[in-house]
Motif scaffolding. Structure first.
Motif, PDB file in Angstrom:
ATOM      1  N   TYR A  13      -4.454   3.495  -3.433  1.00  0.00           N
ATOM      2  CA  TYR A  13      -3.103   3.046  -3.818  1.00  0.00           C
ATOM      3  C   TYR A  13      -2.856   3.238  -5.302  1.00  0.00           C
ATOM      4  O   TYR A  13      -1.731   3.480  -5.729  1.00  0.00           O
ATOM      5  CB  TYR A  13      -2.881   1.589  -3.398  1.00  0.00           C
ATOM      6  CG  TYR A  13      -2.882   1.433  -1.896  1.00  0.00           C
ATOM      7  CD1 TYR A  13      -1.832   1.942  -1.136  1.00  0.00           C
ATOM      8  CD2 TYR A  13      -3.932   0.826  -1.241  1.00  0.00           C
ATOM      9  CE1 TYR A  13      -1.838   1.828   0.245  1.00  0.00           C
ATOM     10  CE2 TYR A  13      -3.952   0.704   0.140  1.00  0.00           C
ATOM     11  CZ  TYR A  13      -2.893   1.211   0.880  1.00  0.00           C
ATOM     12  OH  TYR A  13      -2.904   1.110   2.247  1.00  0.00           O
ATOM     13  N   GLN A  14      -3.939   3.144  -6.110  1.00  0.00           N
ATOM     14  CA  GLN A  14      -3.763   3.431  -7.542  1.00  0.00           C
ATOM     15  C   GLN A  14      -3.345   4.900  -7.717  1.00  0.00           C
ATOM     16  O   GLN A  14      -2.548   5.218  -8.609  1.00  0.00           O
ATOM     17  CB  GLN A  14      -5.066   3.140  -8.310  1.00  0.00           C
ATOM     18  CG  GLN A  14      -4.970   3.411  -9.820  1.00  0.00           C
ATOM     19  CD  GLN A  14      -4.160   2.363 -10.579  1.00  0.00           C
ATOM     20  OE1 GLN A  14      -4.483   1.176 -10.587  1.00  0.00           O
ATOM     21  NE2 GLN A  14      -3.068   2.794 -11.224  1.00  0.00           N
ATOM     22  N   GLN A  15      -3.859   5.772  -6.853  1.00  0.00           N
ATOM     23  CA  GLN A  15      -3.439   7.179  -6.916  1.00  0.00           C
ATOM     24  C   GLN A  15      -1.955   7.327  -6.588  1.00  0.00           C
ATOM     25  O   GLN A  15      -1.236   8.116  -7.223  1.00  0.00           O
ATOM     26  CB  GLN A  15      -4.258   8.042  -5.930  1.00  0.00           C
ATOM     27  CG  GLN A  15      -5.727   8.190  -6.301  1.00  0.00           C
ATOM     28  CD  GLN A  15      -5.927   8.648  -7.740  1.00  0.00           C
ATOM     29  OE1 GLN A  15      -5.328   9.639  -8.161  1.00  0.00           O
ATOM     30  NE2 GLN A  15      -6.730   7.907  -8.486  1.00  0.00           N
ATOM     31  N   VAL A  16      -1.492   6.580  -5.592  1.00  0.00           N
ATOM     32  CA  VAL A  16      -0.065   6.622  -5.250  1.00  0.00           C
ATOM     33  C   VAL A  16       0.753   6.055  -6.416  1.00  0.00           C
ATOM     34  O   VAL A  16       1.763   6.643  -6.825  1.00  0.00           O
ATOM     35  CB  VAL A  16       0.237   5.832  -3.955  1.00  0.00           C
ATOM     36  CG1 VAL A  16       1.717   5.943  -3.594  1.00  0.00           C
ATOM     37  CG2 VAL A  16      -0.633   6.319  -2.795  1.00  0.00           C
ATOM     38  N   LEU A  24      11.017   9.962  -4.739  1.00  0.00           N
ATOM     39  CA  LEU A  24       9.763   9.531  -4.105  1.00  0.00           C
ATOM     40  C   LEU A  24       9.297  10.474  -2.999  1.00  0.00           C
ATOM     41  O   LEU A  24       8.153  10.381  -2.544  1.00  0.00           O
ATOM     42  CB  LEU A  24       9.919   8.112  -3.536  1.00  0.00           C
ATOM     43  CG  LEU A  24      10.112   7.024  -4.596  1.00  0.00           C
ATOM     44  CD1 LEU A  24      10.368   5.678  -3.921  1.00  0.00           C
ATOM     45  CD2 LEU A  24       8.899   6.933  -5.531  1.00  0.00           C
ATOM     46  N   GLU A  25      10.171  11.366  -2.578  1.00  0.00           N
ATOM     47  CA  GLU A  25       9.822  12.223  -1.430  1.00  0.00           C
ATOM     48  C   GLU A  25       8.589  13.101  -1.697  1.00  0.00           C
ATOM     49  O   GLU A  25       7.713  13.215  -0.827  1.00  0.00           O
ATOM     50  CB  GLU A  25      11.044  13.031  -0.993  1.00  0.00           C
ATOM     51  CG  GLU A  25      11.175  13.290   0.494  1.00  0.00           C
ATOM     52  CD  GLU A  25      10.714  12.186   1.441  1.00  0.00           C
ATOM     53  OE1 GLU A  25      10.003  12.544   2.406  1.00  0.00           O
ATOM     54  OE2 GLU A  25      11.019  10.988   1.251  1.00  0.00           O
ATOM     55  N   PRO A  26       8.445  13.695  -2.908  1.00  0.00           N
ATOM     56  CA  PRO A  26       7.205  14.456  -3.178  1.00  0.00           C
ATOM     57  C   PRO A  26       5.950  13.588  -3.105  1.00  0.00           C
ATOM     58  O   PRO A  26       4.875  14.069  -2.726  1.00  0.00           O
ATOM     59  CB  PRO A  26       7.411  14.979  -4.610  1.00  0.00           C
ATOM     60  CG  PRO A  26       8.884  14.929  -4.849  1.00  0.00           C
ATOM     61  CD  PRO A  26       9.412  13.792  -4.022  1.00  0.00           C
ATOM     62  N   VAL A  27       6.083  12.310  -3.460  1.00  0.00           N
ATOM     63  CA  VAL A  27       4.932  11.402  -3.387  1.00  0.00           C
ATOM     64  C   VAL A  27       4.576  11.146  -1.917  1.00  0.00           C
ATOM     65  O   VAL A  27       3.405  11.146  -1.531  1.00  0.00           O
ATOM     66  CB  VAL A  27       5.235  10.071  -4.119  1.00  0.00           C
ATOM     67  CG1 VAL A  27       4.024   9.136  -4.057  1.00  0.00           C
ATOM     68  CG2 VAL A  27       5.662  10.334  -5.564  1.00  0.00           C
ATOM     69  N   GLN A  38       2.708  14.109  -0.624  1.00  0.00           N
ATOM     70  CA  GLN A  38       1.320  14.154  -1.102  1.00  0.00           C
ATOM     71  C   GLN A  38       0.439  13.108  -0.404  1.00  0.00           C
ATOM     72  O   GLN A  38      -0.729  13.379  -0.121  1.00  0.00           O
ATOM     73  CB  GLN A  38       1.315  13.918  -2.614  1.00  0.00           C
ATOM     74  CG  GLN A  38      -0.022  14.242  -3.278  1.00  0.00           C
ATOM     75  CD  GLN A  38      -0.002  13.897  -4.771  1.00  0.00           C
ATOM     76  OE1 GLN A  38       1.069  13.670  -5.368  1.00  0.00           O
ATOM     77  NE2 GLN A  38      -1.180  13.848  -5.371  1.00  0.00           N
ATOM     78  N   PHE A  39       1.002  11.941  -0.158  1.00  0.00           N
ATOM     79  CA  PHE A  39       0.235  10.856   0.490  1.00  0.00           C
ATOM     80  C   PHE A  39       0.916  10.531   1.813  1.00  0.00           C
ATOM     81  O   PHE A  39       1.526   9.474   1.974  1.00  0.00           O
ATOM     82  CB  PHE A  39       0.199   9.625  -0.420  1.00  0.00           C
ATOM     83  CG  PHE A  39      -0.390   9.899  -1.780  1.00  0.00           C
ATOM     84  CD1 PHE A  39      -1.767   9.824  -1.988  1.00  0.00           C
ATOM     85  CD2 PHE A  39       0.428  10.242  -2.843  1.00  0.00           C
ATOM     86  CE1 PHE A  39      -2.301  10.092  -3.241  1.00  0.00           C
ATOM     87  CE2 PHE A  39      -0.107  10.508  -4.106  1.00  0.00           C
ATOM     88  CZ  PHE A  39      -1.473  10.434  -4.306  1.00  0.00           C
ATOM     89  N   TYR A  92       6.792   4.253   4.658  1.00  0.00           N
ATOM     90  CA  TYR A  92       7.899   4.161   3.713  1.00  0.00           C
ATOM     91  C   TYR A  92       8.027   2.748   3.128  1.00  0.00           C
ATOM     92  O   TYR A  92       8.338   2.581   1.954  1.00  0.00           O
ATOM     93  CB  TYR A  92       9.209   4.610   4.357  1.00  0.00           C
ATOM     94  CG  TYR A  92       9.371   6.114   4.340  1.00  0.00           C
ATOM     95  CD1 TYR A  92       9.761   6.768   3.182  1.00  0.00           C
ATOM     96  CD2 TYR A  92       9.108   6.889   5.474  1.00  0.00           C
ATOM     97  CE1 TYR A  92       9.892   8.152   3.143  1.00  0.00           C
ATOM     98  CE2 TYR A  92       9.233   8.267   5.448  1.00  0.00           C
ATOM     99  CZ  TYR A  92       9.632   8.895   4.277  1.00  0.00           C
ATOM    100  OH  TYR A  92       9.755  10.263   4.236  1.00  0.00           O
ATOM    101  N   GLY A  93       7.783   1.746   3.948  1.00  0.00           N
ATOM    102  CA  GLY A  93       7.870   0.376   3.436  1.00  0.00           C
ATOM    103  C   GLY A  93       6.848   0.132   2.330  1.00  0.00           C
ATOM    104  O   GLY A  93       7.160  -0.472   1.295  1.00  0.00           O
ATOM    105  N   ASP A  94       5.637   0.603   2.543  1.00  0.00           N
ATOM    106  CA  ASP A  94       4.614   0.462   1.501  1.00  0.00           C
ATOM    107  C   ASP A  94       4.969   1.305   0.275  1.00  0.00           C
ATOM    108  O   ASP A  94       4.846   0.845  -0.861  1.00  0.00           O
ATOM    109  CB  ASP A  94       3.229   0.865   2.043  1.00  0.00           C
ATOM    110  CG  ASP A  94       2.576  -0.246   2.879  1.00  0.00           C
ATOM    111  OD1 ASP A  94       3.100  -1.385   2.884  1.00  0.00           O
ATOM    112  OD2 ASP A  94       1.540   0.037   3.523  1.00  0.00           O
ATOM    113  N   LEU A  95       5.413   2.544   0.505  1.00  0.00           N
ATOM    114  CA  LEU A  95       5.744   3.426  -0.622  1.00  0.00           C
ATOM    115  C   LEU A  95       6.875   2.853  -1.477  1.00  0.00           C
ATOM    116  O   LEU A  95       6.778   2.807  -2.706  1.00  0.00           O
ATOM    117  CB  LEU A  95       6.138   4.816  -0.097  1.00  0.00           C
ATOM    118  CG  LEU A  95       6.584   5.823  -1.158  1.00  0.00           C
ATOM    119  CD1 LEU A  95       5.439   6.189  -2.111  1.00  0.00           C
ATOM    120  CD2 LEU A  95       7.151   7.096  -0.511  1.00  0.00           C
TER     121      LEU A  95
END
Ligand code: HEM
Length: 305
Positions: A16-19, A93-96, A99-100, A105-108
């Motif tokens: 999650y730190q990576q996200v 946020l779509e590129p993120v 990647q992940f 979506y709720g978490d992102l």
């Protein structure tokens, strides 16, 4: 009332730190967005609008809304007029998400709100994973606040319907130190014109709208606010062309809320201390996180990135 049961968290804090870092890098990359405010404020608003549809078990046995299903991604909820201009926040946020792809979506979107607050100099916000994307039958519309209203209306939504204390409510609205109101949605990077309309209100609340501070409360108390003379919706302005919504002014028109505004205007540390758990609570409304752990992320600066 059944809470949405979180999925067990199969990723690590490191994942999650990576996200977090990928989101923070998007904020850095597009720092010219919206008159050089950047995407930070829009991401805080996205997290709040995903979560602030919550209807608690007040006078009815069922709960609905909240961040769990990530439903603001769906056209039905995205096209709620209260969500005008938020497609830009989802765009960045779509590129993120690409990647992940394992993250919901709720978490992102909630993690993006946490990332934005921290990267703009705000307090650390504890965050938990486990939301699961739900379909359109869970989308919520008509639940977000109307900015033309008064303190009793704010209480009816935040205290009665969502279960916040009055202190938590006043602390949350302090996020209006950030960002601005828009007649037209800001132009996206690479585009030549706006893709849609905003709320119809106009202007910034503070002179430094990408720094998380207690400036909103200080200005609310110390400046002279007069009705703006224009064709748009009723709002206030000061001599520096900063703005306040009717619901913002309501916080100093109501005696008990005003006490809290005075407290936060004097003491930024106290504001940060109250905002952080209130924002975490907002992002978690309606969810039973089971045993999932609370994470606290490092800013890019703290990682020397
Ligand atoms: C922006 C209303 C509470 C965070 C806005 C806008 C309106 C609004 C009308 C302008 C949108 C636009 O034109 O782009 C309200 C009302 C609230 C409320 C009526 C409650 C009574 C909150 C809360 C938070 C929040 C609880 C977060 C914790 C923001 C942020 C922006 C914003 C960061 C700036 C977005 C940007 O610059 O793109 N709000 N809001 N608001 N709101 Fe609120």
């Amino acid at each position: 009332a059944t809470l949405n049961a979180a999925l067990s968290d199969s990723h690590s804090e490191k994942d999650y730190q990576q996200v977090y870092n990928a989101i923070a890098n998007q904020i850095r990359e597009y720092d010219e967005y919206d008159g050089a405010i950047g995407f930070g404020p829009a991401l805080v608003r996205l997290a709040w609008h995903l979560s602030g549809t919550f209807v608690g078990p007040v006078g009815c046995p069922h709960i609905s809304g909240g961040s769990f299903g990530g439903t603001i991604r769906l056209p039905k909820e995205a096209s709620d007029p209260a969500n005008n201009a938020l497609e830009n926040a989802r765009w960045v946020l779509e590129p993120v998400k690409k990647q992940f792809s394992w993250i919901s979506y709720g978490d992102l979107y909630t993690l993006a709100g946490v990332t934005a607050v921290q990267e703009m100099g705000g307090p650390k916000i504890g965050w938990r994973a486990g939301r699961k994307d739900l379909g359109v039958e869970y989308a919520s519309t008509g639940k977000l606040p109307d900015a033309s209203r008064d303190a009793d209306y704010i209480r009816s939504l935040f205290v009665k319907r969502m279960g916040f204390t009055e202190r938590e409510t006043v602390a949350l609205i302090g996020a209006h130190a950030l960002g601005s109101c828009h007649v037209q949605a800001p132009v996206l990077p690479g585009a030549t014109k706006s893709q849609g309309v905003g709320s119809g209100y106009t202007g910034r609340w503070t002179a430094a709208p990408n720094f998380f501070t207690n400036e909103f409360y200080r200005l609310l108390l110390e400046d002279k606010w007069t009705p703006k003379k224009w064709d748009g919706p009723f709002q206030y302005e000061n001599k520096d062309e900063l703005m306040m919504l009717p619901t913002d002014m309501a916080l100093v028109q109501d005696a008990s809320m005003k006490k809290l505004v005075v407290e936060y205007a004097k003491d930024q540390e106290k504001f940060f201390k109250d905002f952080a758990p209130a924002f975490k609570k907002l992002l978690e409304l309606g969810i039973d996180f089971k045993g999932n752990k609370t994470y606290e992320f490092k800013t890019l600066d703290e990682q020397d990135l």
